[in-house]
Structure formats: C-alpha cells, structure tokens
Design a protein around this motif. Structure first.
Motif, short mmCIF file in Angstrom:
data_model
loop_
_atom_site.label_atom_id
_atom_site.label_comp_id
_atom_site.label_asym_id
_atom_site.label_seq_id
_atom_site.Cartn_x
_atom_site.Cartn_y
_atom_site.Cartn_z
N LYS A 68 40.94 35.01 45.79
CA LYS A 68 41.73 35.63 44.73
C LYS A 68 41.02 35.53 43.38
O LYS A 68 41.06 36.46 42.58
N SER A 109 39.74 38.52 41.06
CA SER A 109 40.27 38.51 39.69
C SER A 109 39.15 38.59 38.67
O SER A 109 39.26 39.31 37.66
N VAL A 122 48.15 43.25 41.78
CA VAL A 122 48.89 42.12 42.36
C VAL A 122 48.87 42.20 43.88
O VAL A 122 48.63 41.20 44.58
N PHE A 123 49.11 43.40 44.41
CA PHE A 123 49.10 43.61 45.87
C PHE A 123 47.72 43.29 46.46
O PHE A 123 47.60 42.62 47.49
N ILE A 171 45.29 41.39 45.18
CA ILE A 171 44.97 39.97 45.06
C ILE A 171 45.74 39.13 46.08
O ILE A 171 45.19 38.22 46.71
N ARG A 172 47.02 39.48 46.28
CA ARG A 172 47.84 38.73 47.24
C ARG A 172 47.36 38.92 48.67
O ARG A 172 47.51 38.03 49.51
N ASN A 173 46.79 40.09 48.96
CA ASN A 173 46.39 40.40 50.33
C ASN A 173 44.91 40.17 50.61
O ASN A 173 44.45 40.42 51.73
N GLU A 194 43.27 37.47 51.02
CA GLU A 194 43.02 36.46 52.04
C GLU A 194 43.17 37.01 53.44
O GLU A 194 42.62 36.45 54.40
#
Length: 244
Positions: A109, A113, A232-233, A235-237, A239
């Motif tokens: 992330k 970022s 946001v989507f 970065i959250r996904n 991984e």
C-alpha cells in the motif's frame, strides 16, 4: 511502541518517494512542460490574432485570457498525468517489474501510495506554474505586440486569479487519477491515455465566448471525488493482486 511505528511510517513513505523519483526519471516531464508552455503561449497569440481579424472577443479581458490558458494547461497535463500513471504504475504491472518492489519487506500500500503522491504533486505543480506562466507571458507579449486590446492586471485581480488557479489545479491533478481505474483493469496503457482524453473533453470543453466548462469548478471537483474513491479501492486491493 505504536507511537514509534506511527513516526516511522511517514519516514518510510518519504524514502519510497525519493526512491521512485530516482528510479523514474522525470526529466522528460520537465522538458515536456517547457515545450507545452511555449506551444500554449503561441496558441494564445494565434487565437488573439484570429480574433482580431474576425472581430470576436474571447481574449478581450483578464478573465478570458486565464480561462483559455487554464483550459489549455489543464487539458495538456491531464494527458501528461496519464502518461505518468502509465510509466510508473501500469507499465510496471504489465511487465511485472513491480515484483521487485513487492519483494521488499515494505507494505504494498505504501509503494502504491508513494507513486500516486508523486503523480499528483508533479501534475499539480506543473499545472499551477504553467497556467501562471502562460497567462502572464501572454499579457506581457501583448504589451509589446498588441495582439488584442490593452489588458491591465491589478494586484487584487492577480491574487484572485492565482487562488483560482491553485483550486482548479489541485482538483484537476486529483481528477487526473481517474484513468488509473481503466488502466489497471487489464494493465492497458492505451486505455489509460484514452480515458484521460475523455476527461479533457469533459473538463475543458468550450461552447463559445459566453460559456466554458473550464470555468466550472464542480466538474473537476466531482471527478476528484471519483478519483479518490478509485485510489482508495486500488490501495485496499493491492495486497490481493497476484502477479505470479
């Protein structure tokens, strides 16, 4: 212990940004920015000459000058931002070179970022400086070559325009991340660039001297909100993405 980790996180992000800047040379972006400024300035001069011969009045005052230069600058750097996204993110996923970064003991992330922060900051700075340079450059040249009627600029007008430029540049720089969604779907560079052109059409279209979408802050603002949702989507996904 948790406080030490919180302090270290911004430091790690800062080092990642430095690493990304070393790895992705942006000299081409600087050269492209200089060239774009020259072309936009020439375009403004050309428009004013054509208007003078046809007796139309888009560049007759400060507002018109900043509107046309702003639309040109934002349109240019939305595409430039898409190129940055393609080079720094899409291309690395497509060629799987991102695996090298992911092999480090660093949260994915933070890696993504760092890339996005660079893209937004570089686009915002270039857009802001270019808009000011193009507009003031044209006003200065107009004093010498008299392309259009004499244009005066008070300090209050200049301050108001600079504030407006910063607002539009910031929202547009964030909105320019929307192509990330289209590019990440199949790691497609053409999709990334094409979607940026669609954003240019939406945000910079003009319907004559009395109406221009480039003057409506709510359009890039709405796109910026959409872009933040996409970020946001993503970065959250990050991984869950498996490149093996």
């Amino acid at each position: 212990m948790s406080n030490i980790i919180k302090v270290k996180e911004p430091i790690i992000l800062f080092h990642l940004i430095r690493l990304e800047l070393k790895k992705n040379k942006i000299g081409w972006f600087v050269k492209g920015t200089i060239l774009a400024n020259i072309i936009i300035l020439g375009l403004l001069c050309m428009i004013s000459v054509v208007e003078k011969s046809e007796d139309t009045k888009m560049l007759k005052d400060i507002s018109g000058i900043f509107t046309i230069s702003g639309a040109s600058v934002r349109g240019t750097f939305i595409v430039f931002s898409a190129v940055l996204i393609s080079k720094m993110i899409i291309n690395e996923f497509k060629n799987r070179t991102i695996l090298i970064m992911f092999s480090y003991p660093i949260n994915r992330k933070k890696i993504l970022s760092a890339k996005l922060i660079i893209i937004v900051c570089v686009t915002f700075i270039a857009m802001t400086i270019s808009h000011i340079v193009a507009s003031l450059g044209f006003i200065g040249l107009n004093q010498i070559f008299h392309f259009t009627s004499a244009v005066s600029l008070t300090s209050n007008e200049l301050l108001a325009e600079i504030i407006k430029i910063i607002m539009f540049s910031l929202t547009t720089a964030v909105a320019a991340l929307v192509p990330l969604y289209f590019g990440m779907r199949k790691y497609s560079i053409p999709a990334t660039i094409t979607s940026s052109l669609l954003i240019v059409m939406v945000t910079c279209q003009s319907a004559g001297p009395n109406f221009s979408l480039a003057n409506i802050i709510y359009i890039p603002l709405a796109l910026a909100v959409v872009a933040l949702g996409i970020v946001v989507f993503a970065i959250r996904n990050i991984e869950r993405i498996d490149l093996d």
